[in-house]
Motif scaffolding. Structure first.
Motif, PDB file in Angstrom:
ATOM      1  N   ALA A   9      30.950  46.936  66.718  1.00  0.00           N
ATOM      2  CA  ALA A   9      32.526  48.146  67.357  1.00  0.00           C
ATOM      3  C   ALA A   9      32.382  48.673  66.840  1.00  0.00           C
ATOM      4  N   ARG A  10      32.305  49.258  65.574  1.00  0.00           N
ATOM      5  CA  ARG A  10      31.870  50.606  64.721  1.00  0.00           C
ATOM      6  C   ARG A  10      30.694  51.108  65.413  1.00  0.00           C
ATOM      7  N   LEU A  60      43.796  54.586  72.363  1.00  0.00           N
ATOM      8  CA  LEU A  60      43.518  52.886  73.526  1.00  0.00           C
ATOM      9  C   LEU A  60      43.393  51.964  72.077  1.00  0.00           C
ATOM     10  N   ALA A  61      42.275  52.179  71.552  1.00  0.00           N
ATOM     11  CA  ALA A  61      41.913  51.252  70.265  1.00  0.00           C
ATOM     12  C   ALA A  61      43.034  51.329  69.201  1.00  0.00           C
ATOM     13  N   PRO A 133      37.098  50.233  73.359  1.00  0.00           N
ATOM     14  CA  PRO A 133      38.137  49.816  72.934  1.00  0.00           C
ATOM     15  C   PRO A 133      38.144  48.101  73.401  1.00  0.00           C
ATOM     16  N   ILE A 134      38.489  47.825  74.628  1.00  0.00           N
ATOM     17  CA  ILE A 134      38.024  46.797  75.240  1.00  0.00           C
ATOM     18  C   ILE A 134      37.302  46.045  75.672  1.00  0.00           C
ATOM     19  N   GLY A 135      36.524  46.993  76.054  1.00  0.00           N
ATOM     20  CA  GLY A 135      35.188  46.068  75.503  1.00  0.00           C
ATOM     21  C   GLY A 135      34.952  45.648  74.875  1.00  0.00           C
ATOM     22  N   LEU A 136      35.734  45.672  73.013  1.00  0.00           N
ATOM     23  CA  LEU A 136      35.081  45.132  71.469  1.00  0.00           C
ATOM     24  C   LEU A 136      35.845  44.346  72.103  1.00  0.00           C
ATOM     25  N   GLY A 303      40.360  47.490  63.515  1.00  0.00           N
ATOM     26  CA  GLY A 303      40.831  47.171  63.998  1.00  0.00           C
ATOM     27  C   GLY A 303      41.236  46.389  64.955  1.00  0.00           C
ATOM     28  N   ILE A 304      39.980  46.432  66.454  1.00  0.00           N
ATOM     29  CA  ILE A 304      40.607  46.281  67.370  1.00  0.00           C
ATOM     30  C   ILE A 304      39.130  45.279  66.671  1.00  0.00           C
TER      31      ILE A 304
END
Ligand code: R7I
Ligand code: MG
Ligand code: MG
Ligand code: MG
Length: 307
Positions: A9-10, A60-61, A133-136, A303-304
């Protein structure tokens, strides 16, 4: 050692933000000098200042993190509107400005998103450029990812191609994040998993052209795709560049920018997929050190991704 989800994610958000900043210098230009592009990637203009792509990706994230992975469409639309109102000079697209100004003024997103482009809704790449972010989100299957991508797109991009762009890019990030570092992504399988979940014939056709563009010259990508600010013009091209250089973000970003056109966005989407595959260690430390709001980008990723 296998990569942690947090590292992926990072890597994704950091590389997307860096590539947005590096690519933004060339946005809208065609016929770029490869040496100028290489110099901009190897010795970027400091600080790395990102554009609307990253501004919206962070919104978004942070929304997903605050809502424990769910999307509240009213709150998300309001947050996009507020981010635009606070920093309108980040390079937003013209349809986005029209729509976000209405949202910021209190018009419901349902009517604001539908009104742009003479009622057709936007087929711009704006819903795709922010969707990583949604993919993560951890623990989601690909159908969940596609459904959440649609929801995130609808607050601003109601044209079927604008939505498909978000679905395809979110899935590319998710598939990359789930590919073990010891395995190289396979183009045919990668594309099939995406086209099984997109809706339009146009996206199916353009995504299906991607595997034939992995081994030839980069120029063939620019001949096949428009590489512009539309979803269809930018997302398949970004996925193609990733599949050509999955574990080499510098090479991928150079090639993405070198296509010309929507350089910040194509570079950011390409790099977001690379980072999900390679993880945080693939991000040049010299970039993170000069990236605008790097701590916020890292916090958004954590956060995600969760602990
Ligand atoms: O989608 P959006 O947020 O744009 C993102 C782009 C990225 O390159 C960012 O870096 C930033 O520069 O903007 O904003 P929109 O204005 O909705 O869409 C982008 C572009 O897509 C528009 O300016 C149009 O050129 C094109 N476009 C359309 N063209 C014709 N008909 C979007 N929708 C239509 C349409 O319905
Ligand atoms: Mg931009
Ligand atoms: Mg622009
Ligand atoms: Mg752009």
């Amino acid at each position: 050692a296998s990569l942690s989800w947090r590292s992926r994610a990072r890597g994704s958000l950091l590389l997307a933000a860096c590539a947005d900043a590096i690519g933004s210098v060339f946005e809208g230009h065609r016929g770029l000098d490869p040496e100028a592009v290489a110099a901009a990637v190897d010795r970027p203009k400091v600080p790395l200042q990102w554009t609307d792509d990253t501004a919206q990706m962070l919104v978004l994230a942070e929304h997903l993190a605050a809502q424990e992975g769910r999307i509240d469409m009213d709150a998300l639309a309001a947050a996009f509107g507020a981010a635009w109102a606070a920093e309108p000079s980040r390079g937003y697209g013209p349809g986005a400005v029209t729509m976000l100004a209405q949202i910021a003024a209190g018009t419901p997103w349902q009517s604001a998103a539908r009104a742009v482009f003479d009622g057709a809704g936007s087929l711009g790449n704006g819903a795709a450029m922010r969707v990583a972010p949604i993919g993560l989100l951890p623990g989601r299957n690909l159908d969940d990812v596609a459904a959440a991508a649609v929801t995130s797109a609808l607050v601003s991009h109601v044209h079927p191609e604008g939505i498909d762009g978000a679905v395809a890019q979110a899935l590319a990030v998710a598939i990359a994040a789930n590919t073990p570092g010891t395995e190289r992504p396979q183009a045919n399988e990668f594309i099939e998993q995406i086209t099984a979940r997109t809706a339009t014939a146009a996206f199916a056709a353009d995504l299906q052209a991607v595997p034939s563009l992995i081994d030839g010259p980069a120029s063939a990508i620019g001949e096949r795709f428009r590489c512009d600010a539309t979803a269809l013009g930018a997302v398949p091209a970004s996925i193609a560049v990733f599949l050509r250089h999955p574990d080499d973000p510098r090479a991928a970003i150079k090639e993405a920018i070198g296509l010309g056109g929507d350089t910040d966005t194509i570079a950011a989407m390409t790099a977001g997929i690379c980072g999900a595959y390679c993880g945080e260690d693939a991000v040049p430390a010299s970039w993170t050190a000069v990236l605008e709001q790097a701590a916020r980008v890292l916090a958004a990723a954590d956060g995600i991704a969760g602990p």
